[in-house]
Design a protein around this motif. Structure first.
Motif, PDB file in Angstrom:
ATOM      1  N   UNK A 223       0.851  -1.191   0.000  1.00  0.00           N
ATOM      2  CA  UNK A 223       0.000   0.000   0.000  1.00  0.00           C
ATOM      3  C   UNK A 223       0.887   1.242   0.000  1.00  0.00           C
ATOM      4  N   UNK A 224       0.296   2.348  -0.321  1.00  0.00           N
ATOM      5  CA  UNK A 224       1.041   3.606  -0.363  1.00  0.00           C
ATOM      6  C   UNK A 224       1.182   4.191   1.038  1.00  0.00           C
ATOM      7  N   UNK A 225       2.377   4.637   1.355  1.00  0.00           N
ATOM      8  CA  UNK A 225       2.616   5.308   2.636  1.00  0.00           C
ATOM      9  C   UNK A 225       2.168   6.754   2.551  1.00  0.00           C
ATOM     10  N   UNK A 226       1.506   7.213   3.588  1.00  0.00           N
ATOM     11  CA  UNK A 226       1.123   8.618   3.659  1.00  0.00           C
ATOM     12  C   UNK A 226       2.284   9.444   4.199  1.00  0.00           C
ATOM     13  N   UNK A 227       2.407  10.672   3.718  1.00  0.00           N
ATOM     14  CA  UNK A 227       3.438  11.578   4.213  1.00  0.00           C
ATOM     15  C   UNK A 227       3.216  11.836   5.704  1.00  0.00           C
ATOM     16  N   UNK A 228       4.199  11.472   6.526  1.00  0.00           N
ATOM     17  CA  UNK A 228       4.040  11.547   7.988  1.00  0.00           C
ATOM     18  C   UNK A 228       4.855  12.678   8.606  1.00  0.00           C
ATOM     19  N   UNK A 229       5.092  13.728   7.842  1.00  0.00           N
ATOM     20  CA  UNK A 229       5.921  14.826   8.328  1.00  0.00           C
ATOM     21  C   UNK A 229       5.371  15.418   9.630  1.00  0.00           C
ATOM     22  N   UNK A 275       8.193  21.368   1.508  1.00  0.00           N
ATOM     23  CA  UNK A 275       7.036  21.844   0.745  1.00  0.00           C
ATOM     24  C   UNK A 275       6.910  21.073  -0.564  1.00  0.00           C
ATOM     25  N   UNK A 276       8.064  20.824  -1.222  1.00  0.00           N
ATOM     26  CA  UNK A 276       8.043  20.097  -2.497  1.00  0.00           C
ATOM     27  C   UNK A 276       7.600  18.644  -2.327  1.00  0.00           C
ATOM     28  N   UNK A 277       7.840  18.085  -1.130  1.00  0.00           N
ATOM     29  CA  UNK A 277       7.552  16.669  -0.898  1.00  0.00           C
ATOM     30  C   UNK A 277       6.187  16.418  -0.264  1.00  0.00           C
ATOM     31  N   UNK A 278       5.396  17.474  -0.090  1.00  0.00           N
ATOM     32  CA  UNK A 278       4.118  17.327   0.611  1.00  0.00           C
ATOM     33  C   UNK A 278       3.204  16.293  -0.030  1.00  0.00           C
ATOM     34  N   UNK A 279       3.173  16.257  -1.352  1.00  0.00           N
ATOM     35  CA  UNK A 279       2.275  15.338  -2.055  1.00  0.00           C
ATOM     36  C   UNK A 279       2.981  14.085  -2.550  1.00  0.00           C
ATOM     37  N   UNK A 280       4.222  13.888  -2.144  1.00  0.00           N
ATOM     38  CA  UNK A 280       4.979  12.709  -2.558  1.00  0.00           C
ATOM     39  C   UNK A 280       4.889  11.610  -1.495  1.00  0.00           C
ATOM     40  N   UNK A 281       5.236  10.384  -1.896  1.00  0.00           N
ATOM     41  CA  UNK A 281       5.269   9.269  -0.943  1.00  0.00           C
ATOM     42  C   UNK A 281       6.598   9.324  -0.193  1.00  0.00           C
ATOM     43  N   UNK A 282       6.585  10.021   0.921  1.00  0.00           N
ATOM     44  CA  UNK A 282       7.793  10.225   1.718  1.00  0.00           C
ATOM     45  C   UNK A 282       7.509   9.800   3.154  1.00  0.00           C
ATOM     46  N   UNK A 283       8.453   9.110   3.744  1.00  0.00           N
ATOM     47  CA  UNK A 283       8.293   8.690   5.134  1.00  0.00           C
ATOM     48  C   UNK A 283       9.466   9.217   5.950  1.00  0.00           C
ATOM     49  N   UNK A 284       9.175  10.097   6.895  1.00  0.00           N
ATOM     50  CA  UNK A 284      10.194  10.620   7.798  1.00  0.00           C
ATOM     51  C   UNK A 284      10.291   9.680   9.003  1.00  0.00           C
ATOM     52  N   UNK A 302      20.743   6.926  20.001  1.00  0.00           N
ATOM     53  CA  UNK A 302      19.675   7.451  19.157  1.00  0.00           C
ATOM     54  C   UNK A 302      18.950   6.281  18.508  1.00  0.00           C
ATOM     55  N   UNK A 303      17.633   6.252  18.689  1.00  0.00           N
ATOM     56  CA  UNK A 303      16.807   5.172  18.143  1.00  0.00           C
ATOM     57  C   UNK A 303      15.937   5.729  17.023  1.00  0.00           C
ATOM     58  N   UNK A 304      16.021   5.112  15.829  1.00  0.00           N
ATOM     59  CA  UNK A 304      15.173   5.485  14.702  1.00  0.00           C
ATOM     60  C   UNK A 304      14.017   4.493  14.625  1.00  0.00           C
ATOM     61  N   UNK A 305      12.807   4.998  14.734  1.00  0.00           N
ATOM     62  CA  UNK A 305      11.625   4.142  14.862  1.00  0.00           C
ATOM     63  C   UNK A 305      10.871   4.040  13.538  1.00  0.00           C
ATOM     64  N   UNK A 306      11.242   3.051  12.710  1.00  0.00           N
ATOM     65  CA  UNK A 306      10.564   2.834  11.430  1.00  0.00           C
ATOM     66  C   UNK A 306       9.237   2.102  11.604  1.00  0.00           C
ATOM     67  N   UNK A 307       8.892   1.743  12.857  1.00  0.00           N
ATOM     68  CA  UNK A 307       7.596   1.114  13.137  1.00  0.00           C
ATOM     69  C   UNK A 307       6.534   2.139  13.500  1.00  0.00           C
ATOM     70  N   UNK A 308       6.896   3.408  13.492  1.00  0.00           N
ATOM     71  CA  UNK A 308       5.925   4.462  13.787  1.00  0.00           C
ATOM     72  C   UNK A 308       4.925   4.555  12.633  1.00  0.00           C
ATOM     73  N   UNK A 309       3.600   4.455  12.903  1.00  0.00           N
ATOM     74  CA  UNK A 309       2.613   4.424  11.821  1.00  0.00           C
ATOM     75  C   UNK A 309       2.269   5.798  11.277  1.00  0.00           C
ATOM     76  N   UNK A 310       1.796   5.819  10.018  1.00  0.00           N
ATOM     77  CA  UNK A 310       1.264   7.053   9.454  1.00  0.00           C
ATOM     78  C   UNK A 310      -0.183   7.214   9.908  1.00  0.00           C
ATOM     79  N   UNK A 311      -0.901   8.139   9.348  1.00  0.00           N
ATOM     80  CA  UNK A 311      -2.268   8.401   9.820  1.00  0.00           C
ATOM     81  C   UNK A 311      -3.232   7.266   9.517  1.00  0.00           C
ATOM     82  N   UNK A 312      -2.838   6.360   8.612  1.00  0.00           N
ATOM     83  CA  UNK A 312      -3.660   5.197   8.295  1.00  0.00           C
ATOM     84  C   UNK A 312      -3.250   3.960   9.084  1.00  0.00           C
ATOM     85  N   UNK A 313      -2.315   4.134  10.013  1.00  0.00           N
ATOM     86  CA  UNK A 313      -1.881   3.011  10.825  1.00  0.00           C
ATOM     87  C   UNK A 313      -0.851   2.121  10.166  1.00  0.00           C
TER      88      UNK A 313
END
Length: 462
Positions: A223-229, A275-284, A302-313
């Motif tokens: 599925x497509x990832x939502x921009x989670x900025x 701003x340029x990436x607002x509508x792109x499939x980007x995951x911070x 420093x822990x990078x949490x790639x398990x953090x969900x976007x707005x769709x879970x």
């Protein structure tokens, strides 16, 4: 019955059937694709049908909220197997008289029911069908013409019960003697593991500075990832507020992030880029600091949490292939083997020496982060190397290790660790000499694996 599937903000009206004799619950694939439900996992599964027919294969499992359509919006979370075409044959129409239909008008029934065929989008099996009835839970008795019918929900702690064959498969995978570096050529990976390996080989490249880069191993039909900025920014602000109470940790945190920038692992993103990436499939990837009070060298990690969900879970990790296992933990396996030999049941309290050994092992795990193994770097490209291997065995385990010896122009040698593998000794006791032969065999296979990987750069093997 009428209901809705919900995943995040997306809802879809569906028809639900109940089958208390089905071991699992099912959902049609077109509904999964329509709502965009991510695959939770793939499991080996066999389905037993009428007449003793058995079909085997791998099945995708998804998770969704099943929401009532009566205005109360009550819901349960369901784990269901995805069916590619249809779950069952369409339910035939029922010819009811006007008096019989009159008693049904007060209920929210499908508009085409019961006068036409109904296709079930979701079938709730014994793991969920009793949970949607009132009263829910526990053991109950239904009064029928033939007498009384006892019932109870079968619940597997929120996961599907894959059956004995799947359990055997997991145990076989856990205890297998084969692994990376000593794998038989004929050993076949699962489809997902092979896909992960193929993506790794295709995307791996060596940079000009000697570092290596590799692409992310995304799953098929993801599925497509939502921009989670916005979510990532909020987590960063929360971390900054926490560090305001502890200035020393803030200094350590900023120092660690600065090192990431200096080493080229990360860079600050400008506002224009955001701003340029607002509508792109980007995951911070959100990050936070974890204090390590027992560490002498590093007070903060420093822990990078790639398990953090976007707005769709959905998180980045949800969409990535785990790949085949590359490491094993010999200590944990020895303990499990000892428990197996002693005949300890899964619900027994573990005491004595094994319990003490386990506690000690848990206490020592954080020390692994203190181990530093230097990389060979680019010296292999210019100079040949000598591979030196050792193998040994004890009553509990056997293993092998390979080192690389690199000589420079001043004839000074540098020794560095390359790879090591360990294996639990067989349950049926064998002599130390026999186990040492297994260690020697393990070493030979490991040596061949490393030699093939380094190709012509190996000068000698010892």
């Amino acid at each position: 019955m009428n209901a809705e599937i919900q995943v995040g903000p997306i809802r879809c009206k569906i028809r639900v059937g109940l089958d208390s004799f089905a071991a699992h619950s099912y959902v049609r694939k077109n509904i999964v694709e329509q709502v965009g439900i991510p695959v939770l996992e793939s499991i080996p599964m066999e389905v037993h049908g009428l007449g003793g027919t058995v079909s085997k294969g791998k099945a995708d499992v998804v998770q969704f909220d099943l929401v009532s359509n009566d205005g109360a919006n009550s819901s349960i979370k369901v784990n269901a197997v995805v069916k590619a075409d249809k779950i069952c044959s369409p339910l035939p129409p029922i010819d009811l008289g006007s008096e019989e239909l009159a008693c049904l008008y007060k209920y929210d029934l499908p508009s085409e029911s019961p006068g036409s065929e109904v296709i079930a989008d979701v079938l709730l099996g014994a793991d969920y069908c009793w949970r949607v009835q009132k009263p829910r839970g526990g053991i109950f008795v239904l009064e029928v013409h033939a007498g009384h019918y006892p019932g109870a929900e079968i619940w597997f702690n929120g996961t599907l019960n894959p059956g004995l064959d799947a359990l055997d498969h997991m145990m076989e995978k856990f205890w297998t003697l084969e692994s990376v570096g000593i794998m038989d050529k004929g050993l076949v990976h699962t489809e997902e593991d092979q896909l992960a390996l193929d993506l790794f080989e295709k995307s791996l490249k060596r940079c000009d500075d000697g570092h290596y880069e590799v692409g992310l191993p995304f799953k098929k039909d993801r599925v497509r990832l939502e921009n989670n900025y916005i979510q990532a920014k909020r987590l960063l602000e929360s971390t900054e507020k926490r560090f305001d109470k502890c200035p020393e940790l803030k200094i350590q945190y900023c120092k660690a992030m600065k090192e990431y920038e200096e080493n080229g692992y990360a860079r600050e993103v400008s506002r224009a880029e955001i701003e340029d990436l607002k509508n792109e499939e980007v995951f911070f990837i959100p990050h936070h600091g974890v204090a390590r009070t027992g560490s002498v060298s590093t007070a903060l990690r420093v822990v990078f949490n790639a398990s953090s969900p976007d707005r769709n879970g959905v998180s980045l990790n949800d969409l990535l292939l785990p790949g085949p296992p590359l490491q094993n933990d010999i200590v944990a396996k020895i303990m499990i083997q000892e428990l197996w030999i002693l005949g300890v049941s899964w619900d027994e309290v573990i005491e004595g020496e094994i319990a003490q050994a386990f506690i000690k092992w848990c206490e020592e795990i954080p020390l692994l982060s203190e181990i530093k193994i230097p990389r060979i770097g680019s010296t292999i490209e210019k100079q040949g190397i000598q591979l030196v291997g050792f193998g040994d065995a004890s009553e509990s385990a056997y293993g092998a290790v390979i080192y690389a010896v690199i000589a420079n122009h001043t004839r000074n040698s540098r020794v560095t660790f390359m790879i090591a593998k360990t294996r639990v000794a067989p349950i049926k006791f064998k002599s130390i000499a026999r186990l040492e032969l297994l260690a020697a065999h393990l070493l030979c296979r490991l040596m061949k694996y490393v030699s093939d990987a380094l190709e012509s750069r190996v000068v000698t093997r010892t």
